[in-house]
Design an enzyme around this catalytic site. Structure first.
Site, PDB file in Angstrom:
ATOM      1  N   TYR A  97     -27.191 -48.724   8.442  1.00  0.00           N
ATOM      2  CA  TYR A  97     -26.005 -47.980   7.977  1.00  0.00           C
ATOM      3  C   TYR A  97     -24.843 -48.116   8.967  1.00  0.00           C
ATOM      4  CZ  TYR A  97     -23.878 -43.945   5.456  1.00  0.00           C
ATOM      5  OH  TYR A  97     -23.085 -43.117   4.714  1.00  0.00           O
ATOM      6  N   ASP A 105     -38.531 -53.206   4.805  1.00  0.00           N
ATOM      7  CA  ASP A 105     -38.113 -52.542   6.040  1.00  0.00           C
ATOM      8  C   ASP A 105     -38.320 -51.029   5.957  1.00  0.00           C
ATOM      9  OD1 ASP A 105     -37.329 -54.864   7.321  1.00  0.00           O
ATOM     10  OD2 ASP A 105     -35.287 -54.779   6.561  1.00  0.00           O
ATOM     11  N   GLY A 106     -38.058 -50.451   4.770  1.00  0.00           N
ATOM     12  CA  GLY A 106     -38.195 -48.997   4.604  1.00  0.00           C
ATOM     13  C   GLY A 106     -39.619 -48.536   4.872  1.00  0.00           C
ATOM     14  N   THR A 136     -28.208 -52.353  12.936  1.00  0.00           N
ATOM     15  CA  THR A 136     -27.955 -53.338  11.870  1.00  0.00           C
ATOM     16  C   THR A 136     -28.090 -52.718  10.473  1.00  0.00           C
ATOM     17  OG1 THR A 136     -30.241 -53.997  12.350  1.00  0.00           O
ATOM     18  CG2 THR A 136     -28.514 -55.499  13.048  1.00  0.00           C
ATOM     19  N   ASN A 161     -34.337 -45.526  12.941  1.00  0.00           N
ATOM     20  CA  ASN A 161     -33.015 -46.113  12.685  1.00  0.00           C
ATOM     21  C   ASN A 161     -31.893 -45.145  13.040  1.00  0.00           C
ATOM     22  OD1 ASN A 161     -33.453 -48.658  11.661  1.00  0.00           O
ATOM     23  ND2 ASN A 161     -33.177 -48.096   9.521  1.00  0.00           N
ATOM     24  N   ASP A 162     -31.853 -44.029  12.302  1.00  0.00           N
ATOM     25  CA  ASP A 162     -30.666 -43.188  12.430  1.00  0.00           C
ATOM     26  C   ASP A 162     -30.855 -41.773  11.900  1.00  0.00           C
ATOM     27  OD1 ASP A 162     -30.617 -43.881   9.642  1.00  0.00           O
ATOM     28  OD2 ASP A 162     -29.243 -45.505  10.055  1.00  0.00           O
TER      29      ASP A 162
HETATM   30  N1  LIG Z   1     -24.263 -47.900   3.135  1.00  0.00           N
HETATM   31  C1  LIG Z   1     -25.349 -48.273   3.806  1.00  0.00           C
HETATM   32  O1  LIG Z   1     -25.426 -49.354   4.394  1.00  0.00           O
HETATM   33  C2  LIG Z   1     -26.493 -47.324   3.898  1.00  0.00           C
HETATM   34  C3  LIG Z   1     -26.465 -46.108   3.251  1.00  0.00           C
HETATM   35  C4  LIG Z   1     -27.555 -45.264   3.400  1.00  0.00           C
HETATM   36  C5  LIG Z   1     -28.659 -45.639   4.196  1.00  0.00           C
HETATM   37  N2  LIG Z   1     -28.639 -46.835   4.801  1.00  0.00           N
HETATM   38  C6  LIG Z   1     -29.712 -47.260   5.714  1.00  0.00           C
HETATM   39  O2  LIG Z   1     -30.953 -47.381   5.077  1.00  0.00           O
HETATM   40  C7  LIG Z   1     -31.918 -47.110   6.078  1.00  0.00           C
HETATM   41  C8  LIG Z   1     -33.263 -46.892   5.457  1.00  0.00           C
HETATM   42  O3  LIG Z   1     -33.695 -48.147   5.001  1.00  0.00           O
HETATM   43  P1  LIG Z   1     -34.699 -48.267   3.780  1.00  0.00           P
HETATM   44  O4  LIG Z   1     -35.134 -49.686   3.688  1.00  0.00           O
HETATM   45  O5  LIG Z   1     -35.716 -47.190   3.908  1.00  0.00           O
HETATM   46  O6  LIG Z   1     -33.749 -47.853   2.577  1.00  0.00           O
HETATM   47  P2  LIG Z   1     -33.221 -48.714   1.357  1.00  0.00           P
HETATM   48  O7  LIG Z   1     -34.357 -49.239   0.555  1.00  0.00           O
HETATM   49  O8  LIG Z   1     -32.150 -47.907   0.694  1.00  0.00           O
HETATM   50  O9  LIG Z   1     -32.591 -49.996   2.058  1.00  0.00           O
HETATM   51  C9  LIG Z   1     -31.469 -50.070   2.840  1.00  0.00           C
HETATM   52  C10 LIG Z   1     -31.264 -51.526   3.295  1.00  0.00           C
HETATM   53  O10 LIG Z   1     -31.127 -51.516   4.719  1.00  0.00           O
HETATM   54  C11 LIG Z   1     -32.050 -52.459   5.278  1.00  0.00           C
HETATM   55  N3  LIG Z   1     -32.445 -51.949   6.587  1.00  0.00           N
HETATM   56  C12 LIG Z   1     -33.155 -50.839   6.881  1.00  0.00           C
HETATM   57  N4  LIG Z   1     -33.298 -50.719   8.215  1.00  0.00           N
HETATM   58  C13 LIG Z   1     -32.648 -51.783   8.760  1.00  0.00           C
HETATM   59  C14 LIG Z   1     -32.417 -52.204  10.086  1.00  0.00           C
HETATM   60  N5  LIG Z   1     -32.856 -51.507  11.124  1.00  0.00           N
HETATM   61  N6  LIG Z   1     -31.707 -53.331  10.269  1.00  0.00           N
HETATM   62  C15 LIG Z   1     -31.226 -54.032   9.231  1.00  0.00           C
HETATM   63  N7  LIG Z   1     -31.397 -53.684   7.963  1.00  0.00           N
HETATM   64  C16 LIG Z   1     -32.094 -52.561   7.727  1.00  0.00           C
HETATM   65  C17 LIG Z   1     -33.184 -52.557   4.298  1.00  0.00           C
HETATM   66  O11 LIG Z   1     -33.873 -53.779   4.453  1.00  0.00           O
HETATM   67  C18 LIG Z   1     -32.432 -52.475   2.976  1.00  0.00           C
HETATM   68  O12 LIG Z   1     -31.910 -53.717   2.609  1.00  0.00           O
HETATM   69  C19 LIG Z   1     -31.358 -45.906   6.780  1.00  0.00           C
HETATM   70  O13 LIG Z   1     -31.921 -45.702   8.057  1.00  0.00           O
HETATM   71  C20 LIG Z   1     -29.885 -46.240   6.822  1.00  0.00           C
HETATM   72  O14 LIG Z   1     -29.537 -46.875   8.043  1.00  0.00           O
HETATM   73  C21 LIG Z   1     -27.585 -47.700   4.671  1.00  0.00           C
HETATM   74  N1  LIG Z   2     -43.218 -42.966   3.516  1.00  0.00           N
HETATM   75  C1  LIG Z   2     -42.049 -43.049   2.867  1.00  0.00           C
HETATM   76  N2  LIG Z   2     -41.397 -41.923   2.548  1.00  0.00           N
HETATM   77  C2  LIG Z   2     -40.260 -41.959   1.859  1.00  0.00           C
HETATM   78  N3  LIG Z   2     -39.688 -43.081   1.441  1.00  0.00           N
HETATM   79  C3  LIG Z   2     -40.292 -44.238   1.753  1.00  0.00           C
HETATM   80  C4  LIG Z   2     -41.493 -44.289   2.481  1.00  0.00           C
HETATM   81  N4  LIG Z   2     -41.849 -45.590   2.645  1.00  0.00           N
HETATM   82  C5  LIG Z   2     -40.889 -46.315   2.042  1.00  0.00           C
HETATM   83  N5  LIG Z   2     -39.966 -45.506   1.490  1.00  0.00           N
HETATM   84  C6  LIG Z   2     -38.790 -45.879   0.725  1.00  0.00           C
HETATM   85  O1  LIG Z   2     -39.187 -46.664  -0.388  1.00  0.00           O
HETATM   86  C7  LIG Z   2     -38.141 -47.596  -0.679  1.00  0.00           C
HETATM   87  C8  LIG Z   2     -38.686 -48.997  -0.880  1.00  0.00           C
HETATM   88  O2  LIG Z   2     -39.411 -49.405   0.255  1.00  0.00           O
HETATM   89  P1  LIG Z   2     -39.097 -50.694   1.105  1.00  0.00           P
HETATM   90  O3  LIG Z   2     -37.790 -50.555   1.799  1.00  0.00           O
HETATM   91  O4  LIG Z   2     -40.294 -50.914   1.952  1.00  0.00           O
HETATM   92  O5  LIG Z   2     -39.025 -51.858   0.031  1.00  0.00           O
HETATM   93  P2  LIG Z   2     -37.835 -52.759  -0.402  1.00  0.00           P
HETATM   94  O6  LIG Z   2     -36.660 -51.902  -0.806  1.00  0.00           O
HETATM   95  O7  LIG Z   2     -38.396 -53.682  -1.420  1.00  0.00           O
HETATM   96  O8  LIG Z   2     -37.539 -53.578   0.906  1.00  0.00           O
HETATM   97  P3  LIG Z   2     -36.255 -53.653   1.858  1.00  0.00           P
HETATM   98  O9  LIG Z   2     -35.897 -52.232   2.233  1.00  0.00           O
HETATM   99  O10 LIG Z   2     -36.753 -54.465   3.011  1.00  0.00           O
HETATM  100  O11 LIG Z   2     -35.190 -54.323   1.072  1.00  0.00           O
HETATM  101  C9  LIG Z   2     -37.118 -47.503   0.472  1.00  0.00           C
HETATM  102  O12 LIG Z   2     -35.990 -46.792   0.004  1.00  0.00           O
HETATM  103  C10 LIG Z   2     -37.842 -46.740   1.541  1.00  0.00           C
HETATM  104  O13 LIG Z   2     -36.972 -45.928   2.300  1.00  0.00           O
END
Ligand SMILES: NC(=O)c1ccc[n+]([C@@H]2O[C@H](COP(=O)([O-])OP(=O)(O)OC[C@H]3O[C@@H](n4cnc5c(N)ncnc54)[C@H](O)[C@@H]3O)[C@@H](O)[C@H]2O)c1
Ligand SMILES: Nc1ncnc2c1ncn2[C@@H]1O[C@H](COP(=O)(O)OP(=O)(O)OP(=O)(O)O)[C@@H](O)[C@H]1O
Length: 287
Positions: free
Chosen positions: A189, A77-78, A187, A146-147
């Site tokens: 943070y 998702d990231g 869905t 997202n946020d």
């Molecule tokens: N305590 C928390 O829940 C917390 C803390 C910091 C950031 N975040 C979230 O992490 C997001 C960034 O995600 P990431 O994947 O780059 O970071 P990340 O790898 O730290 O993952 C955060 C988790 O949130 C999930 N996620 C991300 N966007 C989502 C969405 N729109 N709906 C449902 N799940 C989602 C990802 O799949 C992952 O499991 C931020 O936008 C923020 O909302 C959550």
């Molecule tokens: N272009 C980018 N710049 C900075 N951070 C990034 C970028 N692309 C991905 N990331 C970060 O790299 C990390 C891992 O990527 P990603 O979320 O795609 O994989 P994952 O953690 O295996 O999957 P999921 O988030 O679905 O559980 C995440 O924390 C995401 O925010």
């Protein structure tokens, strides 16, 4: 009944690919995906920094934005969030191919890609347009899928943030900070801190306090045509975190304005994908 978009890809012959960063071991999967696109006569343009991670040649993102019909993000998702943020101004939709864990936004697995592309001509997909938010300070502009989180800098003390809607004061938040989420981010943070889930194809701001000191503080859902403004009234300043990926410092008395962006983030989904089924499965409701 909610109507989903009738938007279609104009052409399906060129795809821009961006890979999850810092994971060179993704190379093998990249080639499987590339060959799958090429088998379906879709030309692949790999973005330059993704390419250098796996020792391949790549193209500038601006050039790819002008050239391709759609993007594919390979990761979790990231990675999808970052691809949308970096490409949404080109209006090109993004297909999320899931190599991550949760897969809330990225619904297509590598094993499903061949079959999905086989049926692309029969319109087995839809394009969902989702709100993006624009944040700005006096020196910087940023966009979030997202946020945008305004958070305390120091772990040991609370922060005070004064909030205005369309120029009129409406609240002061004391606590760890405030999350301004899109429906898409509801869905993420926002959910973890007790904010509401909002159907992702709507346009609203969700303003959710993080660990508020006053128990009367509650999450707020606001129309997207408002301009909301947050001023950090804390001597230490604060940090602004965009989609968990970019971080900026804001000073005492500096303001962050939040508005809806004029363009949408577009996701390509299978036509059969059902948001409520995804919610049910991922959040394990009823278990
Ligand atoms: N305590 C928390 O829940 C917390 C803390 C910091 C950031 N975040 C979230 O992490 C997001 C960034 O995600 P990431 O994947 O780059 O970071 P990340 O790898 O730290 O993952 C955060 C988790 O949130 C999930 N996620 C991300 N966007 C989502 C969405 N729109 N709906 C449902 N799940 C989602 C990802 O799949 C992952 O499991 C931020 O936008 C923020 O909302 C959550
Ligand atoms: N272009 C980018 N710049 C900075 N951070 C990034 C970028 N692309 C991905 N990331 C970060 O790299 C990390 C891992 O990527 P990603 O979320 O795609 O994989 P994952 O953690 O295996 O999957 P999921 O988030 O679905 O559980 C995440 O924390 C995401 O925010």
């Amino acid at each position: 009944m909610h109507k989903i978009s009738k938007e279609k890809l104009q052409s399906k012959s060129k795809v821009g690919i961006i890979l999850r960063p810092s994971t060179p071991e993704i190379k093998e999967n990249y080639f499987i995906i590339k060959h799958c696109f090429e088998k379906h006569n879709i030309e692949v343009f790999l973005e330059r920094s993704s390419a250098s991670m796996i020792d391949e040649d790549g193209y500038d993102l601006d050039m790819i934005c002008d050239t391709v019909d759609f993007f594919a993000s390979i990761g979790g998702d990231g990675t999808l969030i970052s691809v949308v943020r970096r490409t949404f101004k080109s209006n090109k939709p993004v297909l999320g191919i899931n190599l991550g864990n949760l897969g809330f936004l990225t619904d297509l697995k590598i094993a499903d890609l061949d079959n999905f592309l086989d049926n692309l001509e029969t319109d087995n997909y839809r394009i969902d347009s989702r709100m993006i938010i624009k944040g700005s300070t006096n020196i910087k502009k940023f966009f979030a899928f997202n946020d945008i989180v305004i958070s305390r800098k120091s772990l040991s003390s609370m922060i005070k943030i004064d909030a205005k809607i369309d120029g009129k004061p409406f609240n002061s938040y004391f606590g760890d900070g405030v999350i301004i989420s899109t429906p898409n981010g509801s869905t993420a943070y926002n959910l973890s801190v007790g904010g509401p889930l909002v159907y992702p194809l709507t346009d609203v701001f969700i303003v959710t306090p993080v660990a508020p000191h006053s128990l009367t503080q509650r999450p707020l859902v606001l129309p997207a045509d408002f301009e909301i403004e947050f001023t950090v009234s804390d001597n230490q300043g604060a940090v602004v975190i965009v989609d968990g990926q970019d971080i900026y410092e804001v000073e005492h008395n500096q303001s962050v304005k939040i508005q809806i962006a004029s363009k949408k983030g577009k996701l390509i989904h299978r036509k059969t994908r059902n948001y409520f089924q995804v919610l049910n499965e991922k959040l394990q409701w009823g278990k």
